[in-house]
Design a protein around this motif. Structure first.
Motif, PDB file in Angstrom:
ATOM      1  N   UNK A 285       0.644  -1.378  -0.080  1.00  0.00           N
ATOM      2  CA  UNK A 285      -0.168  -0.067   0.014  1.00  0.00           C
ATOM      3  C   UNK A 285       0.824   2.131  -0.057  1.00  0.00           C
ATOM      4  N   UNK A 286       0.426   2.611  -0.525  1.00  0.00           N
ATOM      5  CA  UNK A 286       1.292   4.014  -0.666  1.00  0.00           C
ATOM      6  C   UNK A 286      -0.133   4.323  -0.165  1.00  0.00           C
ATOM      7  N   UNK A 287       0.817   5.265   1.366  1.00  0.00           N
ATOM      8  CA  UNK A 287      -0.037   6.288   2.076  1.00  0.00           C
ATOM      9  C   UNK A 287      -0.057   7.792   1.188  1.00  0.00           C
ATOM     10  N   UNK A 288      -0.552   8.635   1.906  1.00  0.00           N
ATOM     11  CA  UNK A 288      -0.344   9.684   1.422  1.00  0.00           C
ATOM     12  C   UNK A 288      -0.008  10.816   2.800  1.00  0.00           C
ATOM     13  N   UNK A 289       0.469  11.279   3.010  1.00  0.00           N
ATOM     14  CA  UNK A 289       0.524  11.930   4.950  1.00  0.00           C
ATOM     15  C   UNK A 289       0.584  13.821   4.685  1.00  0.00           C
ATOM     16  N   UNK A 290      -0.591  13.957   4.701  1.00  0.00           N
ATOM     17  CA  UNK A 290      -1.140  15.265   5.336  1.00  0.00           C
ATOM     18  C   UNK A 290      -1.032  15.691   6.560  1.00  0.00           C
ATOM     19  N   UNK A 291      -2.228  17.220   5.796  1.00  0.00           N
ATOM     20  CA  UNK A 291      -1.947  17.806   7.704  1.00  0.00           C
ATOM     21  C   UNK A 291      -3.207  17.493   8.483  1.00  0.00           C
ATOM     22  N   UNK A 292      -3.079  17.427   9.758  1.00  0.00           N
ATOM     23  CA  UNK A 292      -3.671  17.083  10.343  1.00  0.00           C
ATOM     24  C   UNK A 292      -5.389  16.649  10.514  1.00  0.00           C
ATOM     25  N   UNK A 293      -6.148  15.215  10.397  1.00  0.00           N
ATOM     26  CA  UNK A 293      -7.654  15.696   9.891  1.00  0.00           C
ATOM     27  C   UNK A 293      -7.921  16.400  11.441  1.00  0.00           C
ATOM     28  N   UNK A 294      -7.688  16.271  12.163  1.00  0.00           N
ATOM     29  CA  UNK A 294      -8.305  16.715  13.545  1.00  0.00           C
ATOM     30  C   UNK A 294      -7.109  17.454  14.885  1.00  0.00           C
ATOM     31  N   UNK A 295      -7.416  19.489  14.500  1.00  0.00           N
ATOM     32  CA  UNK A 295      -6.591  19.702  14.715  1.00  0.00           C
ATOM     33  C   UNK A 295      -6.720  19.798  16.213  1.00  0.00           C
ATOM     34  N   UNK A 296      -5.410  19.899  16.728  1.00  0.00           N
ATOM     35  CA  UNK A 296      -5.918  20.239  18.558  1.00  0.00           C
ATOM     36  C   UNK A 296      -6.660  21.563  18.753  1.00  0.00           C
ATOM     37  N   UNK A 297      -7.455  21.688  19.623  1.00  0.00           N
ATOM     38  CA  UNK A 297      -8.019  22.918  19.324  1.00  0.00           C
ATOM     39  C   UNK A 297      -7.517  23.811  21.209  1.00  0.00           C
TER      40      UNK A 297
END
Length: 304
Positions: A285-297
């Motif tokens: 599998x190839x993953x795709x890193x990105x920005x946080x899906x649930x940014x801490x508030x």
């Protein structure tokens, strides 16, 4: 069983949880659907809280818009103020549940309501409680698991796992927990115990986070001889996330689509049947890193 939530009217007090039975296609789901109404409250003119539940109505509308926010409202006779989130605290309609969804996201609000309050019961809502649930469950537990795992696959393997594997200590416990999850979840959902279904998922998520500490991928990565073992650890984490994401889809559907994309999960790895089968994710599998899906508030800032 899938839960789908629909917005009817943001001016009243009825939350509608639309339960759709598993089916081969959308038509099958509609035929087997049940619409469950939970009145979460208005204050009447005497300040009394109103709550009613109606179940097992076979009135699913196949043409309904199922993309709603999860807080479904219907005018309540005599009501003057919305009781925010299953509670008895009287607040203006300009705050509370609807605003909570607008400020912190539909998925987060839907998740909070069903994670926090037993179905059919009263409870207290506040933005502080909502933010805490977002930060603890979604940002810390689930979000960090997704972010750490995809980041490590990116760092150690350039985003694509090699097919070589080497089993090791701690694997069996995690695989057993993830493989048994769908059955436990289904049993709770059939009883309308949504909070228990979510609790079962998050126990596995917490086990996966512990597995990272137990296996210490950053240590394995220092020695090329551990490459196959490191790949196994990463695969086990990705596969656990995949199964948990399938079961979380009814609660946080938009967020789960993002997680599936990060995992590189094909369509046949995202359905109900595949949640009961370990190993459906491609070995390479190839993953795709990105920005946080649930940014801490930042709670003080958000509540200021």
């Amino acid at each position: 069983m899938w839960l789908i939530f629909q917005l009817i009217d943001p001016a009243g007090s009825l939350v509608v949880f639309r339960l759709l039975r598993r089916g081969a296609d959308r038509e099958d789901q509609h035929r087997g659907g049940r619409r469950v109404h939970l009145r979460v409250g208005t204050a009447d003119r005497n300040g009394q809280h109103a709550a009613t539940v109606r179940r097992d109505r076979r009135d699913v509308d196949p043409n309904a818009d199922l993309r709603g926010v999860g807080v479904v409202v219907e005018p309540h006779g005599g009501g003057r103020e919305v009781v925010a989130g299953f509670g008895h605290q009287h607040v203006s309609r300009t705050v509370g549940l609807v605003v909570g969804g607008q400020r912190f996201g539909v998925d987060a609000l839907r998740f909070f309501l069903l994670r926090t309050f037993p179905f059919g019961s009263d409870g207290n809502f506040s933005n502080e409680l909502l933010i805490n649930t977002i930060n603890v469950d979604l940002a810390n537990d689930l979000g960090n698991l997704v972010s750490r795992t995809t980041a490590m696959v990116e760092k150690y393997f350039g985003g694509t796992l090699p097919v070589e594997r080497a089993e090791g200590e701690f694997d069996a416990d995690l695989i057993a927990a993830a493989s048994a999850l769908r059955g436990k979840y289904e049993a709770e959902m059939e009883k309308f115990q949504f909070q228990n279904g979510l609790e079962a998922i998050f126990k596995v998520i917490q086990r996966a986070n512990k597995y990272i500490d137990e296996t210490a991928p950053w240590v394995l990565a220092k020695d090329e001889a551990n490459r196959a073992r490191l790949a196994s650890v990463m695969y086990n984490l990705l596969e656990t996330i995949r199964i948990c994401t399938i079961l979380l889809t009814p609660f946080i559907p938009a967020s789960c689509e993002k997680i599936f994309a990060r995992l590189g999960a094909a369509a046949d790895c995202r359905d109900w049947d595949s949640a009961a089968e370990w190993g459906r994710l491609s070995a390479s599998v190839t993953v795709h890193k990105g920005e946080a899906i649930f940014p801490r508030i930042d709670a003080p800032k958000a509540l200021a």
